[in-house]
Write a protein that holds these residues in place. Structure first.
Motif, PDB file in Angstrom:
ATOM      1  N   ALA A 751       0.833  -1.208   0.000  1.00 43.40           N
ATOM      2  CA  ALA A 751       0.000   0.000   0.000  1.00 43.40           C
ATOM      3  C   ALA A 751       0.868   1.259   0.000  1.00 43.40           C
ATOM      4  N   GLU A 752       1.988   1.253   0.753  1.00 42.60           N
ATOM      5  CA  GLU A 752       2.874   2.415   0.790  1.00 42.60           C
ATOM      6  C   GLU A 752       3.475   2.698  -0.574  1.00 42.60           C
ATOM      7  N   PHE A 874       1.788   6.532   6.388  1.00 41.93           N
ATOM      8  CA  PHE A 874       1.167   7.858   6.314  1.00 41.93           C
ATOM      9  C   PHE A 874       2.229   8.951   6.154  1.00 41.93           C
ATOM     10  N   LEU A 875       3.321   8.843   6.917  1.00 43.75           N
ATOM     11  CA  LEU A 875       4.386   9.843   6.846  1.00 43.75           C
ATOM     12  C   LEU A 875       4.950   9.929   5.433  1.00 43.75           C
ATOM     13  N   MET A 876       5.215   8.774   4.818  1.00 37.17           N
ATOM     14  CA  MET A 876       5.830   8.766   3.496  1.00 37.17           C
ATOM     15  C   MET A 876       4.879   9.269   2.422  1.00 37.17           C
ATOM     16  N   ALA A 877       3.611   8.970   2.563  1.00 37.78           N
ATOM     17  CA  ALA A 877       2.638   9.488   1.596  1.00 37.78           C
ATOM     18  C   ALA A 877       2.617  11.012   1.636  1.00 37.78           C
ATOM     19  N   ARG A 878       2.567  11.584   2.834  1.00 33.06           N
ATOM     20  CA  ARG A 878       2.547  13.036   2.953  1.00 33.06           C
ATOM     21  C   ARG A 878       3.877  13.639   2.487  1.00 33.06           C
ATOM     22  N   PHE A 879       4.990  12.988   2.830  1.00 34.50           N
ATOM     23  CA  PHE A 879       6.305  13.471   2.408  1.00 34.50           C
ATOM     24  C   PHE A 879       6.378  13.594   0.889  1.00 34.50           C
ATOM     25  N   HIS A 880       5.957  12.570   0.162  1.00 41.40           N
ATOM     26  CA  HIS A 880       6.072  12.603  -1.296  1.00 41.40           C
ATOM     27  C   HIS A 880       5.119  13.617  -1.916  1.00 41.40           C
ATOM     28  N   GLY A 904      -5.350  14.344  12.836  1.00 40.40           N
ATOM     29  CA  GLY A 904      -6.472  13.556  13.332  1.00 40.40           C
ATOM     30  C   GLY A 904      -6.875  12.517  12.301  1.00 40.40           C
ATOM     31  N   PHE A 905      -7.924  11.772  12.580  1.00 38.11           N
ATOM     32  CA  PHE A 905      -8.341  10.678  11.700  1.00 38.11           C
ATOM     33  C   PHE A 905      -8.775  11.198  10.337  1.00 38.11           C
ATOM     34  N   ASP A 906      -9.461  12.349  10.307  1.00 38.42           N
ATOM     35  CA  ASP A 906      -9.909  12.890   9.019  1.00 38.42           C
ATOM     36  C   ASP A 906      -8.727  13.296   8.161  1.00 38.42           C
ATOM     37  N   GLU A 907      -7.717  13.934   8.779  1.00 34.51           N
ATOM     38  CA  GLU A 907      -6.539  14.345   8.014  1.00 34.51           C
ATOM     39  C   GLU A 907      -5.772  13.137   7.475  1.00 34.51           C
ATOM     40  N   LEU A 908      -5.683  12.101   8.265  1.00 30.86           N
ATOM     41  CA  LEU A 908      -5.004  10.883   7.821  1.00 30.86           C
ATOM     42  C   LEU A 908      -5.721  10.273   6.628  1.00 30.86           C
ATOM     43  N   ALA A 909      -7.039  10.167   6.728  1.00 32.17           N
ATOM     44  CA  ALA A 909      -7.816   9.564   5.646  1.00 32.17           C
ATOM     45  C   ALA A 909      -7.728  10.394   4.372  1.00 32.17           C
ATOM     46  N   ALA A 910      -7.629  11.723   4.508  1.00 32.92           N
ATOM     47  CA  ALA A 910      -7.568  12.585   3.329  1.00 32.92           C
ATOM     48  C   ALA A 910      -6.264  12.396   2.564  1.00 32.92           C
ATOM     49  N   VAL A 911      -5.169  12.169   3.273  1.00 28.00           N
ATOM     50  CA  VAL A 911      -3.872  12.003   2.616  1.00 28.00           C
ATOM     51  C   VAL A 911      -3.736  10.628   1.972  1.00 28.00           C
ATOM     52  N   ALA A 912      -4.216   9.585   2.635  1.00 26.55           N
ATOM     53  CA  ALA A 912      -4.054   8.217   2.121  1.00 26.55           C
ATOM     54  C   ALA A 912      -5.348   7.442   2.355  1.00 26.55           C
ATOM     55  N   PRO A 913      -6.339   7.627   1.504  1.00 32.87           N
ATOM     56  CA  PRO A 913      -7.636   6.976   1.720  1.00 32.87           C
ATOM     57  C   PRO A 913      -7.569   5.447   1.752  1.00 32.87           C
TER      58      PRO A 913
END
Length: 941
Positions: A751-752, A874-880, A904-913
């Protein structure tokens, strides 16, 4: 930016605000720090009652008592209040005097006893402690507790070394600093074994020409010609076997390979030459013994010398001075208490030699100095020993031993002063400038010991500056990786100590240059040799032919580690130097080389010396700013590192407290108050290299982008490479290894990589369940890598650290050997622990990041501890995402980390659904603990 005394006042205001913090941990540390600040304030105003009150308040904080006592002692010594320091030490003794053998099995009591001994030694190493009224009391309690640690095998090398230093300082009241026998090498001379007067003229001339090269090489000249001498003399030995010609040729051959061993720390020519000679010959045994010495096999060397002394061949008699000298030297190496037997062996060798000077003289002189300065040797006995040592060393051309003998003699007899001895040391150093760098370094370290013994800051600074200036040459002359590692391990603490003493002498630019020269020496050597400026300079003068030959020789020396290849490379490099006017192998490091790397923000050299920590902040062309960090000295840092061993869960639970410790002990001062810029570059020195300094950035209000660099020159090199690739479309390779043999499954690895591939759509190649067989050829065609796999770090054998692919484990050593150099932008290694470097030589930053920089990467991202794959994904998705938008990798990583800790949970889901969310019982910010977001660090430009 505050300067003293305002920085001290500002710190007081800050601590008064922090004692009201809602955070219990911060409040506790701030309360203790405020007591320490009050004590420092009282000393500044010479207010003894206020100092006593602050000490008493600190003593009531039981959780911080040991740390507080250490701080009080350091503050008192800084202000010259030795009475207060001694009083605090004796109070500290009451806290630890009843700790017994069973208590030592527990970490906290053991650490307290070590801390106490360290505090005593800090006092005893202070130059004004000699003849202080309470000196003997402090020494007595130190010896009692330190001997207790030694008895139960809980002492440490640093304590033993400090005790030796303190005792040497006491010896300075009647003599000079005690030299260390292990720094002296056995003589590399072979006496004439045959009479060459009856040899044919052409043969005699050939032998003389070869011998002249050997003599010149020992003086630092014509070293690249030694390979030809070895080949020529080996042929002559074979062609004239059994004749006097063969004996004379063997003599020159032995001299040549001994010179190579002495200059380059390479045992291979010794072994090869021994294989060509009669296996029972004394000369063969001598060469084998010297080969064993080079790699540290002392007992095997002693056995070879014993066999040589009992051999029956005709050359043994001519070698007796050399053999007895080596026998004496080895005796002391095997048993430090065997001084008398070592001296006796050397005297026997001297009696068997011919002429006023023999091969035994340098070693005998060194052992006589050691004997003279032994604690059981009286002054009356020491004086004639030192006089004899000086005469022998001077005749034998051993300036380090001669100067130590002369300095000790002057101090013992009271007939010398510091200024006169300083002139003598400077004169000896100037005279040795043409000698091989090893001989210069032996003289330089002897000068340092003398200078430290005088207690004069300026003298120590000057001597250390000379030592560090020799470090790059000491590494460059060694073409074998194991030889480089050996020498770097022996000088590992010179760099931070040099910077400390130069800074104390307010020579801040010299201090920064010293730290720059002593950091990542081997890596810098590789980078500097391949400087594109050299190639362009040759093309500009129409010497493309020489540029091609230089690149071929450079590639050959990169693949091999033998003297012949090095000699060819060095010969071509000298041609290059003659053409362009600058030696590509031995560039000069200047302060401007540091300042040119500050375009994106401050460079922060942060180091831990014996006397305390310090930082040098370079932000522009003006002088560096020095920030003293007394709580980050070598002893407390090493103690902190020892506390980090243990299970992952224990390390995770302690991480916030550990980062608080680093923040409050010094990183706060650097990141919050002094260092500025879009990206702050940390260049940690010594043991601080092993600490996660970058992870403290989250304590700062503005969360700065922080990166590491091996040194400023490498950073400039990486930035130049990144700049050249800025307008080139990225070619991204992502690879996941969810299932590796013997490893737990990485369920989110696919997934990553899918998320990263989606962000770089159209520019990306993705390898799922990647094998090394598939990754290796693909790697050469991409300039950004993102690899998700298991990692394993071996801190004591760093080249065995590995990444787990589906078909095999690939070590750091494999990467260096299998992948060719090419300009590349970024490697992201999404695996555990791969940011960590080798513990044996931390200043060399040997590990995965430096290996990838050598392969041509401008930057590397890796983790400092075991990571949780969900938080990492999650970190790597946002980094890229941020990187794709054009941010610098260091900035993109800081943005992603700051986002993850507060998401929060909403921000996490928005970056990597597509990623599974963490459990809902983790709170509103499920990844706010630094274990989840702070592991990864960026290294490079």
């Amino acid at each position: 930016m505050f300067a003293e005394p305002w920085a001290h006042e500002a710190k007081g205001y800050e601590l008064r605000s922090l004692v009201a913090s809602a955070d219990e941990v911060v409040r506790g540390y701030a309360t203790a720090d405020l007591c320490e600040w009050r004590f420092e304030e009282a000393l500044r105003h010479d207010d003894r009652p206020a100092a006593d009150e602050a000490r008493a308040d600190l003593g009531r904080l039981e959780a911080h008592r040991g740390r507080g006592r250490w701080s009080v002692i350091n503050s008192a010594l800084r202000h010259g209040a030795l009475d207060l320091a001694a009083e605090e030490i004796l109070a500290f003794y009451e806290d630890v005097r009843d700790i017994d053998e069973d208590d030592l099995e527990v970490n906290l009591p053991r650490a307290e006893v070590r801390s106490f001994v360290g505090a005593c030694l800090t006092f005893l190493c202070h130059e004004r402690s000699v003849r202080h009224p309470r000196e003997n009391e402090v020494a007595a309690v130190m010896v009692e507790r330190h001997d207790f640690l030694r008895e139960h095998q809980f002492s440490m090398a640093s304590l033993d070394e400090d005790r030796d230093r303190a005792m040497r300082l006491r010896a300075m009241s009647r003599g000079a600093a005690r030299p260390r026998v292990t720094e002296w090498m056995p003589p590399a001379e072979v006496s004439s074994l045959a009479d060459d007067r009856d040899l044919p003229g052409p043969v005699r001339n050939r032998l003389k020409a070869a011998a002249a090269v050997v003599t010149a090489a020992k003086r630092g000249k014509r070293m690249e010609e030694l390979a030809g001498v070895v080949d020529d003399m080996a042929r002559m030995t074979s062609e004239h076997s059994g004749t006097s010609i063969a004996i004379s040729a063997a003599e020159v051959l032995a001299g040549a390979v001994l010179a190579i061993a002495d200059i380059h720390d390479d045992p291979a020519p010794l072994v090869a030459a021994a294989a060509r000679l009669d296996p029972s010959s004394a000369l063969t045994h001598l060469l084998r013994a010297r080969a064993h010495v080079v790699v540290g096999e002392i007992s095997l060397a002693a056995k070879e010398i014993e066999d040589a002394l009992h051999s029956q061949d005709g050359v043994r008699l001519g070698l007796l001075p050399q053999l007895h000298a080596m026998s004496g030297w080895l005796a002391v190496r095997l048993e430090p208490g065997g001084l008398d037997s070592g001296i006796a062996a050397c005297r026997a060798g001297r009696e068997l030699g011919r002429g006023r000077s023999t091969a035994a003289d340098p070693v005998l002189a060194g052992l006589l100095v050691e004997k003279a300065l032994h604690r059981r040797t009286s002054v009356d006995e020491a004086v004639p020993l030192l006089q004899e040592a000086f005469r022998l060393a001077k005749r034998a051309g051993a300036p380090a031993v001669a100067q130590e003998a002369k300095s000790a003699l002057a101090a013992l007899t009271g007939r010398g002063d510091v200024s006169k001895r300083l002139r003598a040391w400077r004169s000896a150093v100037r005279a040795a400038q043409g000698a091989p760098v090893d001989a210069q370094m032996r003289l330089a370290t002897a000068w340092v010991r003398w200078a430290l013994g005088t207690g004069h800051t300026e003298l120590a600074a000057e001597a250390y500056h000379n030592v560090v200036s020799l470090l790059p040459a000491l590494v460059r002359i060694r073409y074998r990786a194991d030889a480089q590692a050996r020498v770097l391990a022996t000088v590992r603490e010179h760099t931070e100590e040099a910077g400390y003493w130069l800074a104390k002498a307010r020579r801040f630019r010299d201090a920064a240059v010293a730290l720059e020269m002593g950091r990542a020496v081997a890596l810098s050597t590789l980078v500097e040799r391949d400087d594109p400026v050299v190639g362009q300079a040759l093309l500009d003068v129409g010497r493309g032919d020489l540029q091609a030959r230089y690149q071929d020789a450079l590639a050959a020396v990169g693949r091999g580690d033998d003297h012949r290849t090095w000699a060819r490379f060095r010969a071509v490099a000298r041609e290059v130097a003659d053409v362009i006017g600058a030696d590509p192998v031995e560039p000069v490091v200047e302060y401007a080389d540091i300042t040119r790397a500050t375009g994106e923000g401050a460079l922060v050299y942060v180091a831990s010396a014996e006397a305390g920590g310090y930082a040098l902040i370079v932000a522009a062309a003006h002088d560096p700013q020095c920030v003293w960090l007394p709580d980050l000295g070598r002893f407390p840092v090493e103690e902190w590192l020892r506390s980090q061993s243990g299970e992952v869960k224990g390390r995770e639970s302690r991480l916030s407290e550990d980062l608080d410790w680093l923040w409050l002990r010094g990183m706060r001062d650097l990141l919050a108050f002094f260092a500025h810029g879009s990206i702050i570059t940390l260049i940690p020195i010594g043991a601080l290299t092993l600490l996660p300094l970058h992870a403290t950035a989250g304590r700062a209000l503005h969360f700065p982008a922080v990166r590491y660099a091996p040194n400023a020159r490498t950073l400039h090199w990486c930035r130049s490479r990144a700049a050249k690739m800025a307008d080139r479309p990225a070619r991204v390779l992502v690879a996941d290894v969810p299932k590796a043999p013997g490893q737990a499954e990485l369920e989110l690895a696919p997934a990553e990589t899918a998320a990263v591939a989606g962000i770089w759509s159209g520019q990306c190649t993705r390898l799922t369940e990647a094998t090394w067989a598939a990754f290796e050829p693909a790697a050469h065609h991409h300039d950004i890598w993102h690899v998700v796999c298991h990692g394993s770090v071996e801190s004591q054998e760093i080249f065995l650290s590995s990444l787990a692919f589906t078909d095999r484990d690939v070590t750091v050593g494999d990467l260096r050997e299998r992948l060719r150099f090419a300009p590349r932008r970024l490697a992201v290694i999404s695996a555990c622990d791969m940011q960590n470097v080798g513990a044996d030589a931390p200043n060399e930053v040997v590990g995965l990041p430096s290996a990838l920089l050598q392969l041509g990467f401008a930057g590397v991202i890796a983790a400092s501890w075991p990571v949780y794959e969900r938080a990492t994904a999650f970190l790597m998705a946002r980094f890229h995402q941020v990187l794709r938008d054009g941010a610098h990798p260091a900035v993109a990583l800081a943005v992603a980390q700051n986002w993850l800790r507060s998401a929060g949970f909403d921000e996490l889901a928005a970056v990597a659904p597509s990623f599974p969310l963490p459990p809902s019982n983790r709170g509103p910010h499920p990844f706010e603990h630094p274990w989840y977001w702070a592991a990864f660090a960026y290294t490079g430009g």
